[in-house]
Design a protein around this motif. Structure first.
Motif, PDB file in Angstrom:
ATOM      1  N   ASN A 188      -2.070  17.413  -3.976  1.00 32.90           N
ATOM      2  CA  ASN A 188      -2.676  17.657  -2.664  1.00 32.90           C
ATOM      3  C   ASN A 188      -3.433  16.429  -2.160  1.00 32.90           C
ATOM      4  OD1 ASN A 188      -1.937  20.349  -1.888  1.00 32.90           O
ATOM      5  ND2 ASN A 188      -3.226  21.121  -3.539  1.00 32.90           N
ATOM      6  N   LYS A 189      -4.064  15.720  -3.084  1.00 32.88           N
ATOM      7  CA  LYS A 189      -4.776  14.497  -2.691  1.00 32.88           C
ATOM      8  C   LYS A 189      -3.802  13.479  -2.118  1.00 32.88           C
ATOM      9  CE  LYS A 189      -7.773  10.874  -4.561  1.00 32.88           C
ATOM     10  NZ  LYS A 189      -8.451  10.345  -5.778  1.00 32.88           N
ATOM     11  N   ASN A 190      -2.662  13.328  -2.769  1.00 37.61           N
ATOM     12  CA  ASN A 190      -1.666  12.369  -2.296  1.00 37.61           C
ATOM     13  C   ASN A 190      -1.074  12.795  -0.955  1.00 37.61           C
ATOM     14  OD1 ASN A 190      -1.165   9.949  -3.646  1.00 37.61           O
ATOM     15  ND2 ASN A 190       0.973  10.478  -4.014  1.00 37.61           N
ATOM     16  N   ILE A 191      -0.761  14.084  -0.840  1.00 40.50           N
ATOM     17  CA  ILE A 191      -0.146  14.582   0.392  1.00 40.50           C
ATOM     18  C   ILE A 191      -1.080  14.409   1.587  1.00 40.50           C
ATOM     19  CG2 ILE A 191       0.605  16.705   1.560  1.00 40.50           C
ATOM     20  CD1 ILE A 191       1.850  17.614  -1.035  1.00 40.50           C
ATOM     21  N   ASN A 192      -2.358  14.492   1.337  1.00 37.81           N
ATOM     22  CA  ASN A 192      -3.315  14.412   2.445  1.00 37.81           C
ATOM     23  C   ASN A 192      -3.816  12.994   2.712  1.00 37.81           C
ATOM     24  OD1 ASN A 192      -4.012  17.235   3.572  1.00 37.81           O
ATOM     25  ND2 ASN A 192      -3.863  17.561   1.358  1.00 37.81           N
ATOM     26  N   THR A 193      -3.162  12.014   2.080  1.00 33.43           N
ATOM     27  CA  THR A 193      -3.476  10.604   2.392  1.00 33.43           C
ATOM     28  C   THR A 193      -2.193   9.865   2.757  1.00 33.43           C
ATOM     29  OG1 THR A 193      -3.325  10.078   0.020  1.00 33.43           O
ATOM     30  CG2 THR A 193      -5.528  10.530   0.920  1.00 33.43           C
ATOM     31  N   ILE A 194      -1.380  10.498   3.576  1.00 31.07           N
ATOM     32  CA  ILE A 194      -0.077   9.930   3.955  1.00 31.07           C
ATOM     33  C   ILE A 194      -0.278   8.684   4.820  1.00 31.07           C
ATOM     34  CG2 ILE A 194       2.055  10.365   5.245  1.00 31.07           C
ATOM     35  CD1 ILE A 194       1.586  13.376   4.607  1.00 31.07           C
ATOM     36  N   PRO A 195       0.384   7.588   4.478  1.00 32.60           N
ATOM     37  CA  PRO A 195       0.320   6.394   5.346  1.00 32.60           C
ATOM     38  C   PRO A 195       0.842   6.722   6.744  1.00 32.60           C
ATOM     39  CG  PRO A 195       1.239   5.840   3.202  1.00 32.60           C
ATOM     40  CD  PRO A 195       1.145   7.331   3.249  1.00 32.60           C
ATOM     41  N   GLU A 196       0.169   6.219   7.726  1.00 27.91           N
ATOM     42  CA  GLU A 196       0.515   6.516   9.114  1.00 27.91           C
ATOM     43  C   GLU A 196       1.968   6.158   9.418  1.00 27.91           C
ATOM     44  OE1 GLU A 196      -0.324   8.259  12.625  1.00 27.91           O
ATOM     45  OE2 GLU A 196      -1.792   8.014  10.998  1.00 27.91           O
ATOM     46  N   GLU A 197       2.455   5.087   8.807  1.00 32.95           N
ATOM     47  CA  GLU A 197       3.809   4.604   9.108  1.00 32.95           C
ATOM     48  C   GLU A 197       4.898   5.601   8.690  1.00 32.95           C
ATOM     49  OE1 GLU A 197       1.179   1.054   8.120  1.00 32.95           O
ATOM     50  OE2 GLU A 197       1.513   3.090   7.383  1.00 32.95           O
ATOM     51  N   LEU A 198       4.604   6.465   7.723  1.00 33.39           N
ATOM     52  CA  LEU A 198       5.634   7.366   7.178  1.00 33.39           C
ATOM     53  C   LEU A 198       5.655   8.746   7.835  1.00 33.39           C
ATOM     54  CD1 LEU A 198       5.308   6.721   3.317  1.00 33.39           C
ATOM     55  CD2 LEU A 198       6.704   5.503   4.986  1.00 33.39           C
ATOM     56  N   LYS A 199       4.721   9.022   8.722  1.00 39.13           N
ATOM     57  CA  LYS A 199       4.518  10.395   9.175  1.00 39.13           C
ATOM     58  C   LYS A 199       5.704  10.995   9.928  1.00 39.13           C
ATOM     59  CE  LYS A 199      -0.462  10.814   8.963  1.00 39.13           C
ATOM     60  NZ  LYS A 199      -1.719  11.176   9.653  1.00 39.13           N
ATOM     61  N   ALA A 200       6.521  10.173  10.544  1.00 36.22           N
ATOM     62  CA  ALA A 200       7.633  10.713  11.337  1.00 36.22           C
ATOM     63  C   ALA A 200       8.620  11.508  10.477  1.00 36.22           C
ATOM     64  CB  ALA A 200       8.355   9.585  12.070  1.00 36.22           C
ATOM     65  N   GLU A 201       8.850  11.057   9.242  1.00 35.11           N
ATOM     66  CA  GLU A 201       9.855  11.706   8.389  1.00 35.11           C
ATOM     67  C   GLU A 201       9.256  12.306   7.117  1.00 35.11           C
ATOM     68  OE1 GLU A 201      12.863  12.249   9.161  1.00 35.11           O
ATOM     69  OE2 GLU A 201      13.786  10.589  10.251  1.00 35.11           O
ATOM     70  N   ILE A 202       7.941  12.282   6.993  1.00 32.91           N
ATOM     71  CA  ILE A 202       7.356  12.624   5.698  1.00 32.91           C
ATOM     72  C   ILE A 202       7.526  14.096   5.324  1.00 32.91           C
ATOM     73  CG2 ILE A 202       5.013  13.164   6.484  1.00 32.91           C
ATOM     74  CD1 ILE A 202       6.107  11.207   3.311  1.00 32.91           C
ATOM     75  N   SER A 250       0.829  -1.211   0.000  1.00 31.66           N
ATOM     76  CA  SER A 250       0.000   0.000   0.000  1.00 31.66           C
ATOM     77  C   SER A 250       0.866   1.264   0.000  1.00 31.66           C
ATOM     78  CB  SER A 250      -0.924  -0.008   1.222  1.00 31.66           C
ATOM     79  OG  SER A 250      -1.663   1.189   1.289  1.00 31.66           O
ATOM     80  N   ILE A 251       1.953   1.231   0.774  1.00 29.67           N
ATOM     81  CA  ILE A 251       2.858   2.393   0.826  1.00 29.67           C
ATOM     82  C   ILE A 251       3.534   2.601  -0.522  1.00 29.67           C
ATOM     83  CG2 ILE A 251       5.010   3.257   1.829  1.00 29.67           C
ATOM     84  CD1 ILE A 251       4.147   1.894   4.464  1.00 29.67           C
ATOM     85  N   ARG A 252       3.962   1.500  -1.144  1.00 31.59           N
ATOM     86  CA  ARG A 252       4.603   1.618  -2.463  1.00 31.59           C
ATOM     87  C   ARG A 252       3.634   2.180  -3.496  1.00 31.59           C
ATOM     88  NH1 ARG A 252       8.674  -3.435  -3.663  1.00 31.59           N
ATOM     89  NH2 ARG A 252      10.021  -3.156  -1.853  1.00 31.59           N
ATOM     90  N   LYS A 253       2.395   1.740  -3.424  1.00 31.80           N
ATOM     91  CA  LYS A 253       1.378   2.252  -4.341  1.00 31.80           C
ATOM     92  C   LYS A 253       1.179   3.752  -4.117  1.00 31.80           C
ATOM     93  CE  LYS A 253      -3.431   1.614  -5.772  1.00 31.80           C
ATOM     94  NZ  LYS A 253      -4.699   0.875  -5.531  1.00 31.80           N
ATOM     95  N   TRP A 254       1.167   4.135  -2.847  1.00 33.24           N
ATOM     96  CA  TRP A 254       1.017   5.560  -2.523  1.00 33.24           C
ATOM     97  C   TRP A 254       2.196   6.363  -3.083  1.00 33.24           C
ATOM     98  CZ3 TRP A 254       3.974   8.808   0.730  1.00 33.24           C
ATOM     99  CH2 TRP A 254       3.405  10.054   1.006  1.00 33.24           C
ATOM    100  N   LEU A 255       3.399   5.845  -2.970  1.00 31.61           N
ATOM    101  CA  LEU A 255       4.581   6.533  -3.501  1.00 31.61           C
ATOM    102  C   LEU A 255       4.498   6.688  -5.017  1.00 31.61           C
ATOM    103  CD1 LEU A 255       7.424   4.871  -1.387  1.00 31.61           C
ATOM    104  CD2 LEU A 255       6.711   7.269  -1.294  1.00 31.61           C
ATOM    105  N   ARG A 256       3.982   5.649  -5.699  1.00 30.16           N
ATOM    106  CA  ARG A 256       3.858   5.740  -7.157  1.00 30.16           C
ATOM    107  C   ARG A 256       2.900   6.851  -7.573  1.00 30.16           C
ATOM    108  NH1 ARG A 256       4.488   0.048  -6.948  1.00 30.16           N
ATOM    109  NH2 ARG A 256       2.229  -0.283  -6.812  1.00 30.16           N
ATOM    110  N   GLY A 257       2.013   7.212  -6.677  1.00 30.28           N
ATOM    111  CA  GLY A 257       1.089   8.308  -6.972  1.00 30.28           C
ATOM    112  C   GLY A 257       1.800   9.624  -7.226  1.00 30.28           C
TER     113      GLY A 257
END
Length: 592
Positions: free
Chosen positions: A229-243, A211-218
């Protein structure tokens, strides 16, 4: 302040300017006079000197000023882009190029990493003082500064890659459509996250990784800001520390060309991004967009900000020489320095123009023309009368006049002006004096038309246009101008192709025009060309400054013909008595 002096060579001065630092042997501070190649005196804040092994480290912010031979001044101003406030000339005309009594070390240091980190950090400081009305962004920038005290492993890894490459890395992959380098900069970014961040997150479920890889491909679908903006506002919870850090890099890398070509792109991007942490993201954007920009080295902060800029340089140097880490006893704290306006303007002028204790008058651009108001200004001419030899002497600019014809006194007045507001300027021994006094109209000698403070006459004339007001000056004040003014300058306003301006025909015309003006005033005339087709006003401002910088504003008599607020601003920039208020102006730094 503990000021100390060290003599350096021209080559060392170049190293210091282009690398923003210099390392010299400690015994160099024992040299008491210029000798051989050591012909440039460097005056430093001794409290800002650092040890570098057995040598001394000079960071650029430690410099109080360079003292150079007179013939090197233009080199430092035009080529090295040093502001006048950091430059003084010595009593010597040229440097001594004879053999040195003291050997100069071969320079073997590489400061690329330091320069890149300094560029990025200076860009952030630049943004702090450029966006003084955006408190949220300013605070985010200050917080980002503090993050450099304790960089995470991920941040260090990415910065190492950048410094090693000295550019935004790319990862070339096969695609079935035409793409540009920004696409491959994003593929590198995605691969970096997949290889260096996701494995450290210890994600148990493989579906979450997919799911994270798919999000990155976006982020490869960057056709418009809605998708972004759509992609930025659907950040996977796991990445938030460094996003925020990673998004800052992404935006800087992907929009690299826009940042380089559009001056306002940072502000545009700030307004287009809709994300709760956009200030944090844009703080990192500010850093990443500038690490490879040489012009960041041409930012010079005013004296009150030197301590902060020195801390930035010291931080950048320590990070670059210590594997992007700093020691626990040298944690850097940064502060926003707020300066009272008059103090700020004074320091700005000291840095930019090398003038001390100057208290400029800050005006709006709409007030610029009125600074030069004189008796011949359009609004003043309605209240002025002229003593003519005959009715045929009349100039279309003259609204009130008197003359004699066959001993008959004639008077012409502007019907809209009260006679009590009129002043007639009368020739010496004129018969009109008594007539006007009988009519209770005030009179003054014609020489009073030109204020006694005036030292230079300035006019703006257009190609193929009759300069009526110019002729009026010549008719009534030719002798006064020759007596009081030591210079006459005209700016010829044209709208021509470069080929025409460079033609022999135009050169001949200019020579004729200059001679005609010289005959008109019976004094030598300087003629400057201003082409409307030139994109900016830098050249005309520079030419005018070279002529006008030794004159005070009240010594300039400006002919109010083809004269407006813009042209008045050109004249005002010739010295430091006035500063024009501008929403884009910033007095915390000089950008050369």
């Amino acid at each position: 302040m503990n000021e100390i002096k060290v003599y350096i060579s021209l080559k060392e001065a170049e190293e210091l300017i282009f690398n923003s630092c210099l390392i010299v042997r400690e015994d160099r501070f024992d040299v008491k006079r210029a000798q051989g190649l050591l012909g440039i005196s460097l005056y430093l804040n001794g409290n800002m000197l650092s040890n570098h092994g057995v040598n001394k480290l000079i960071l650029f912010s430690a410099i109080n000023y360079f003292e150079v031979p007179e013939n090197d001044k233009n080199l430092f101003i035009n080529h090295y882009r040093i502001p006048l406030g950091l430059l003084k000339t010595s009593g010597r005309k040229v440097r001594d190029v004879s053999k040195n009594e003291m050997a100069i070390d071969d320079y073997v240091y590489n400061f690329d990493g330091y320069v890149q980190l300094r560029n990025g950090l200076f860009s952030m400081m630049h943004k702090v003082y450029e966006n003084i009305s955006n408190n949220q962004l300013r605070q985010s920038l200050m917080n980002t500064f503090k993050e450099f005290n304790f960089l995470s492993e991920l941040k260090k890894k990415l910065l190492h890659e950048l410094i090693k490459e000295s550019k935004f890395p790319i990862l070339t992959v096969k695609v079935d459509k035409f793409v540009t380098d920004n696409f491959f900069r994003v593929t590198w970014w995605g691969k970096f996250i997949v290889e260096n961040y996701i494995p450290k997150l210890n994600i148990k479920d493989e579906k979450d990784v997919i799911s994270i890889r798919k999000w990155l491909r976006g982020f490869l679908e960057f056709n418009d800001f809605d998708n972004l903006n759509k992609n930025i506002n659907t950040i996977p919870e796991e990445l938030k520390a460094e996003i925020d850090f990673l998004l800052g890099y992404y935006l800087a890398a992907f929009y690299k060309e826009s940042f380089n070509s559009e001056n306002n792109f940072f502000d545009d991007l700030y307004n287009l991004i809709h994300y709760e942490n956009k200030d944090e993201v844009l703080s990192w954007v500010s850093f990443f967009t500038s690490i490879f920009k040489e012009n960041e080295q041409a930012i010079y902060f005013v004296k009150a900000l030197k301590e902060e800029s020195f801390k930035i340089e010291k931080l950048a140097f320590e990070l670059s020489t210590n594997n992007l880490e700093i020691s626990m006893d040298s944690v850097y704290d940064f502060n926003i320095i707020n300066l009272e306006e008059s103090c700020l303007l004074s320091e700005f002028l000291e840095l930019k123009h090398g003038v001390n204790n100057q208290k400029p008058t800050l005006i709006k651009i709409t007030q610029a023309r009125n600074v030069f108001k004189n008796n011949f200004f359009k609004e003043e001419l309605t209240k002025i009368g002229f003593d003519l030899n005959s009715q045929y002497d009349k100039n279309i600019r003259i609204q009130n006049s008197c003359w004699f014809s066959k001993k008959q006194f004639h008077l012409h007045l502007n019907a809209n002006i009260d006679a009590n507001d009129l002043v007639f300027y009368i020739n010496e021994n004129s018969l009109a004096t008594n007539k006007l006094k009988q009519l209770k109209i005030k009179t003054k000698p014609v020489k009073k038309l030109l204020n006694t403070s005036k030292k230079i006459l300035i006019g703006f004339i257009r190609l193929d246009e009759v300069p009526n007001l110019c002729n009026l000056y010549s008719s009534f004040l030719k002798d006064e101008i020759k007596e009081k003014c030591d210079r006459v300058v005209f700016i010829l306003l044209v709208d021509l192709d470069v080929e025409e301006i460079q033609s022999m025909k135009f050169a001949t015309f200019i020579k004729t025009q200059k001679n005609d003006l010289a005959r008109l005033f019976n004094i030598e005339v300087d003629l400057i060309i201003k082409n409307d087709q030139t994109i900016n006003d830098a050249e005309i401002k520079r030419n005018l400054k070279n002529i006008l910088e030794s004159y005070k504003i009240n010594q300039m008599e400006v002919i109010d013909e083809n004269f407006d607020n813009e042209k008045a601003s050109w004249l005002l920039e010739s010295n430091t008595e006035y500063l024009i208020e501008n929403k884009n102006s910033n007095y915390h730094y000089v950008l050369n």
